[in-house]
Design an enzyme around this catalytic site. Structure first.
Site, PDB file in Angstrom:
ATOM      1  N   ASP A  23       0.863  -1.179   0.000  1.00  9.24           N
ATOM      2  CA  ASP A  23       0.000   0.000   0.000  1.00  9.24           C
ATOM      3  C   ASP A  23       0.903   1.235   0.000  1.00  9.24           C
ATOM      4  O   ASP A  23       2.131   1.148   0.142  1.00  9.24           O
ATOM      5  CB  ASP A  23      -0.973  -0.022   1.186  1.00  9.24           C
ATOM      6  CG  ASP A  23      -2.195   0.871   0.927  1.00  9.24           C
ATOM      7  OD1 ASP A  23      -2.142   1.732   0.027  1.00  9.24           O
ATOM      8  OD2 ASP A  23      -3.212   0.714   1.630  1.00  9.24           O
ATOM      9  N   HIS A  24       0.260   2.369  -0.175  1.00 10.01           N
ATOM     10  CA  HIS A  24       0.921   3.657  -0.362  1.00 10.01           C
ATOM     11  C   HIS A  24       1.925   3.940   0.757  1.00 10.01           C
ATOM     12  O   HIS A  24       1.531   4.168   1.908  1.00 10.01           O
ATOM     13  CB  HIS A  24      -0.177   4.715  -0.362  1.00 10.01           C
ATOM     14  CG  HIS A  24       0.178   5.964  -1.069  1.00 10.01           C
ATOM     15  ND1 HIS A  24       0.963   6.932  -0.509  1.00 10.01           N
ATOM     16  CD2 HIS A  24      -0.162   6.417  -2.293  1.00 10.01           C
ATOM     17  CE1 HIS A  24       1.085   7.928  -1.356  1.00 10.01           C
ATOM     18  NE2 HIS A  24       0.414   7.642  -2.454  1.00 10.01           N
TER      19      HIS A  24
END
Ligand code: BGC
Length: 763
Positions: free
Chosen positions: A282-283
C-alpha cells in the site's frame, strides 16, 4: 436480460480487440518469455520494475517520462486518460528493453459512471447486478488506458467506527466471499489480457477491517481460528477466482506488519494458497515499517519488505534508494530481487501488455474528444444497480410510496449533494454528472406534484469537523457550510413542511465522513441534522428519512421520529433517479443490510454470527449474571439481512429431505415463500446453519446460502437449498478444516433474526 447484456458486451469487445484486427506473432509461454527477459536485465532495470509511482504534484510529468525511459519505473497509478498514459508508454518504448508500463487506478465502484459504494452493492444481494457494475467499470477504465484496479476491497468490517466500512461489502464472510469472486470475474472477464478487461488486485491483505477500536491504521490482534474462519476467506475467494494482484494491508497482524510478514506473504499466500500474481505494497507502507517499530531505517525496511515478498513498492523511494546497496552487500540475494521482478513481468504479460503495450491506450485518432462526454456513461446500468441497493428500513402506515400528485417538502443538507452522492473513492466520477435526490424527484414528478426545497441544516456545524473533512480533500474543499444561523435554516424547513403533505429529509454523512482515515467515536447523525429532524417531527407531517451514509449509524431516536426510513448509502451517478424510483414506487425496494445496525456505538461489535457463550441473555427470560448491557437491549436496531418491501412475504416451516446426512451425500432444505401483499416484489431467502455441539463454540448462526427471488402479488414458490458436508466444515482449534458429526440446525429467514428452523444429524 442482464446476461444477454453481458454476452453482447463480451462479443462487442472481441470484435474490437486489437488482437482480432491484426494478430501479432504469439509470444512464447509466460515462464519462458519472462525468464528470457529477466536474463537480459541489469540490476537497475530490475529494481526499476518494482517501483509503482503515483502521478501527482510530487513527480512532474517530464521527470516521470525521463525515469520511465531510463527503465526506472515499472508502473504508475492515478493517471486516467489515454492521452496521459500514451506518452508514458512511449517513454517505456524508448527504454533499452522496451518493457511496457502498466497504469493502475482505484476503480472501486465505477470509473466514470459511479455505481453505489461497495457496501451498497452488497445490499443488493444480487450477484448479476454486482457483476454488471464491475463489468461496466472495467469497460470504462480500460477505454481510458487503465490496466489494473486496486480492487475488490474485501476487508470484513464489524466495527462501523472504521471509515473504510463503506469501501467493503460488509460483515459477513460468506456474502463477501461470493462478491469477491463475482468482482474479480467482472473486472478480468475471461482473461485480463483482453483489451476491455482490467486486472484485479484484491485488498487489503490481510485483516485490515479488524483494526482495533475501528481506528484507521491501528493494530490487528486476532486469534488464528477467527482469522481463518471469518476474515481470510474473502481474499482467498478473490485469489481462487484468479485475481492477478494482491495489495498488502497497512496494519500489523499480531505484532508483525503485513508488509514485513513472512508468514502472511510467503507461507499463507504463496505456499498454502498458491498465489502466483503480483503483490503490491500500500501507499508508502514499506517506509512505514520504521514507525511500526520493526525497521531501524529505510534500508532495513526495504530488506524486510523484499524478503517478505512485496514485489512492488507503491509510491516508492525506498526500493529505488536501498535495494542497490542491499544487493551489493549480499544482504538481499539476487534471487529475492528476481522473484519480485518475475511477478511484475508476469503480471504485465497477463495484462496483455507484452503482446501490445498500447492494448488499452489505442491510437491517438481514436481518443475521445471529451473524456467526460455523456455518451461515455452507462446511466441505465447505474440506475438499475442503484435501485437494487436501497434498503427500506421502516414504512409505517404505508407512508411510502409517495403519490406523485402530493405536495412534498424536500429538506436536508444531502438533498442537493452531487459530490456526496458519489461516495468516497469515486474514481473519475464528475459531480456535475450526478443526479441528486432533488434532481431525481424533479425528474420523476415532471409536471405533476409540488416539490418545496429547503436545506434545513448543514451536514455539521462543528467547524473542527468541517475543517478535517476539507483537509482530507485539500485540492478541492468539499464541505461548504451555509452561513445562515441554524435556527433560520430550520425555520425555513419547518415552513416548507407546513405547506406540504409529506416531508422527505435527506440526512446522514458527507462522503468524507466514511472514508479512509475517517474513523468516528460516535455513529450519530450530526447534531445539526438531529435538530432538524426533531423540528420536522414536531410539525406532525408524515416524515420520510432518506439516509445517506457509508456505515451503519445509530439512528434509534430518528427512526422513532420518522414514519419511513430508506437507507440509500451513497448511490452513485444515478443515485437520485434510483432513490426517486423507490420513493414513488416505480421500483419496489429489495435491498437487505449486509451489516448490522447497532442501537448505540457502545454495542459494537454487533455482527450477527458471534459465538455461543455460557451465559447468554435470553429475551423474555431476563436474569442477572447473563451477558448483557443493563442500560441497553442486546439486540441490534436492524439485524444483518434485514430490509422491507412494499409488499409482504411469508415463509413456511423448513422441511428437510432427510434427518441425517452422511459424509459425501447431500440433503435438501425447502421452504415455501409467498408474496402475500398487493405488489410484485423481490426478497432474499437466507439460509443459516448452527452447529449445536462441536469441539469448540460455534457461531449462533452463519450464512451459508441465499437466493434472491421475484414473486408476483399472490404468487408462491418452493425455495430449495442443497446442503452437504462442505457447508458444515470449520477451522477447529488445530486449524484443521473439517465437519464434526452431530446435530445441525437449519435456519431460514428473510433476515438473520426472524428465522424458521429444523435440524438434522451429520453421521
Ligand atoms: C489506500 C489504498 C489505495 C491506495 C492508492 C491507499 O491510501 O489504502 O486502498 O489503493 O492508497 O490510491
Amino acid at each position: 436480460m442482464r446476461n444477454m447484456y453481458l454476452l453482447g458486451l463480451a462479443l462487442s469487445l472481441a470484435s474490437h480487440s486489437v488482437l482480432a484486427q491484426n494478430p501479432p506473432a504469439p509470444l512464447p509461454p509466460k515462464d519462458v518469455f519472462v525468464a528470457d527477459l529477466l536474463k537480459q536485465m541489469t540490476v537497475d532495470e530490475k529494481i526499476g520494475q518494482l517501483r509503482l509511482i503515483s502521478i501527482g504534484p510530487e513527480m512532474p510529468r517530464e521527470l516521470i517520462r525521463k525515469e520511465i525511459a531510463a527503465g526506472r519505473i515499472g508502473g504508475t497509478f492515478n493517471s486516467i486518460t489515454r492521452a496521459e498514459n500514451r506518452p508514458m508508454q512511449d517513454a517505456a518504448q524508448r527504454s533499452r528493453l522496451k518493457i511496457p508500463m502498466f497504469f493502475a487506478y482505484d476503480v472501486i465502484h465505477g470509473h466514470r459512471t459511479i455505481f453505489p459504494i461497495s457496501l451498497a452493492l452488497a445490499s443488493s444481494w444480487d450477484m448479476d447486478a454486482i457483476a454488471l457494475s464491475g463489468r461496466v467499470a472495467a469497460k470504462e477504465a480500460s477505454a481510458d488506458g487503465i490496466d489494473l484496479t486496486f480492487a475488490p476491497m474485501v476487508d470484513i468490517a464489524r466495527d462501523p467506527r472504521w471509515g473504510r466500512t463503506s469501501e467493503g461489502f460488509g460483515e459477513d464472510t460468506y456474502l463477501v466471499s461470493r462478491i469477491a469472486k463475482v468482482m474479480v470475474h467482472a473486472y478480468q472477464g475471461v482473461s485480463p489480457a483482453l483489451p476491455s478487461n482490467i486486472m484485479a488486485s484484491v485488498k487489503h491483505f490481510a485483516l485490515y477491517g479488524a483494526v482495533e477500536g475501528g481506528r484507521d491504521y491501528n493494530i490487528v490482534d486476532m486469534s488464528p481460528v477467527r482469522m481463518f474462519q471469518d476474515y481470510l476467506p474473502p481474499y482467498r475467494a478473490a485469489i481462487d477466482a484468479g485475481a492477478g494482484g494482491v495489495m498488502v494491508a497497512l496494519n500489523s497482524i499480531n505484532g508483525i506488519p503485513a508488509t514485513a510478514n513472512l508468514w502472511l506473504m510467503q507461507d499463507l499466500l504463496r505456499k498454502d494458497w498458491g498465489f502466483k500474481g503480483v503483490a503490491v505494497s500500500d501507499h508508502g507502507a514499506i517506509i512505514e515499517l520504521i514507525r511500526h517499530g520493526v525497521a531501524k531505517d529505510g534500508r532495513e525496511a526495504a530488506k524486510l519488505a523484499i524478503k517478505a515478498g512485496i514485489d512492488m513498492s507503491m509510491n516508492d523511494k525506498v526500493y529505488g534508494e536501498e535495494l542497490p546497496g542491499l544487493l551489493k552487500s549480499g544482504e538481499v540475494p539476487q534471487s529475492d530481487l528476481d522473484n519480485a521482478v518475475r511477478e511484475v513481468l508476469g503480471a504485465k504479460y497477463d495484462m496483455g501488455l507484452f503482446a501490445d503495450p498500447y492494448l488499452r491506450i489505442g491510437k491517438t485518432q481514436d481518443d475521445p474528444a471529451d473524456t467526460n462526454a455523456e455518451s461515455r456513461l452507462h446511466r441505465s446500468e447505474a440506475r438499475e444497480v442503484a435501485r437494487k441497493s436501497l434498503v427500506l428500513l421502516k414504512n409505517q402506515s404505508e407512508t411510502l410510496p409517495l403519490k406523485k400528485q402530493a405536495r412534498i417538502a424536500l429538506v436536508g443538507p444531502l438533498a442537493k449533494a452531487p459530490i456526496d452522492i458519489m461516495g468516497s473513492w469515486a474514481a473519475n466520477g464528475q459531480p456535475a454528472q450526478s443526479v441528486t435526490v432533488f434532481d431525481g424527484m424533479r425528474n420523476a414528478l415532471g409536471q405533476q406534484g409540488t416539490l418545496i426545497y429547503a436545506r434545513g441544516a448543514n451536514i455539521t456545524d462543528d467547524q473542527k469537523i468541517v475543517d478535517y473533512l476539507n483537509f482530507l480533500n485539500f485540492d478541492n474543499p468539499e464541505v461548504t457550510n451555509d452561513p445562515r444561523l441554524a435556527r433560520e435554516m430550520i425555520d425555513e424547513a419547518v415552513k416548507a413542511a407546513q405547506q406540504a403533505d409529506v416531508v422527505v429529509a435527506v440526512v446522514g454523512e458527507s462522503r468524507g465522513m466514511s472514508h479512509e482515515s475517517s474513523s468516528r467515536t460516535s455513529l450519530d447523525i450530526p447534531a445539526s441534522q438531529r435538530a432538524l429532524i426533531t423540528a420536522l417531527k414536531a410539525t406532525g407531517k408524515p416524515l420520510v428519512l432518506v439516509l445517506m451514509n457509508g456505515r451503519p449509524l445509530s439512528i434509534d431516536l430518528q427512526q422513532q421520529q420518522a414514519d419511513a426510513v430508506l437507507e440509500t448509502w451513497f448511490s452513485g451517478t444515478e443515485g437520485g433517479n434510483a432513490i426517486a424510483d423507490v420513493l414513488f414506487g416505480d421500483y419496489n425496494p429489495s435491498g437487505k443490510l449486509p451489516i448490522t445496525f447497532p442501537r448505540s456505538v457502545g454495542q459494537i461489535p454487533t455482527y450477527y454470527s458471534h459465538l455461543t457463550i455460557g451465559r447468554p441473555f435470553t429475551p423474555g427470560k431476563p436474569g442477572n449474571y447473563t451477558s448483557q448491557y443493563f442500560d441497553e437491549a442486546n439486540t441490534p436496531l436492524y439485524p444483518f439481512g434485514y430490509g422491507l418491501s412494499y409488499t409482504d412475504f411469508s415463509l413456511s416451516d423448513v422441511s428437510l429431505s432427510a434427518k441425517t446426512l452422511k459424509p459425501g451425500a447431500s440433503l435438501t432444505a425447502s421452504v415455501t415463500l409467498k408474496n402475500t401483499g398487493k405488489r410484485d416484489g423481490e426478497t432474499v431467502v437466507q439460509l443459516y446453519l448452527h452447529d449445536v455441539a462441536a469441539s469448540m463454540s460455534r457461531p449462533l448462526k452463519e450464512l451459508k446460502n441465499f437466493q434472491k427471488i421475484m414473486l408476483k402479488a399472490g404468487e408462491q414458490k418452493i425455495v430449495q437449498f442443497t446442503l452437504d458436508e462442505n457447508d458444515l466444515k470449520f477451522y477447529n482449534a488445530q486449524l484443521k478444516y473439517a465437519a464434526e458429526p452431530g446435530e445441525f440446525e437449519v435456519l431460514i429467514g428473510l433476515d438473520s433474526q426472524n428465522v424458521q428452523q429444523n435440524s438434522f444429524q451429520l453421521l
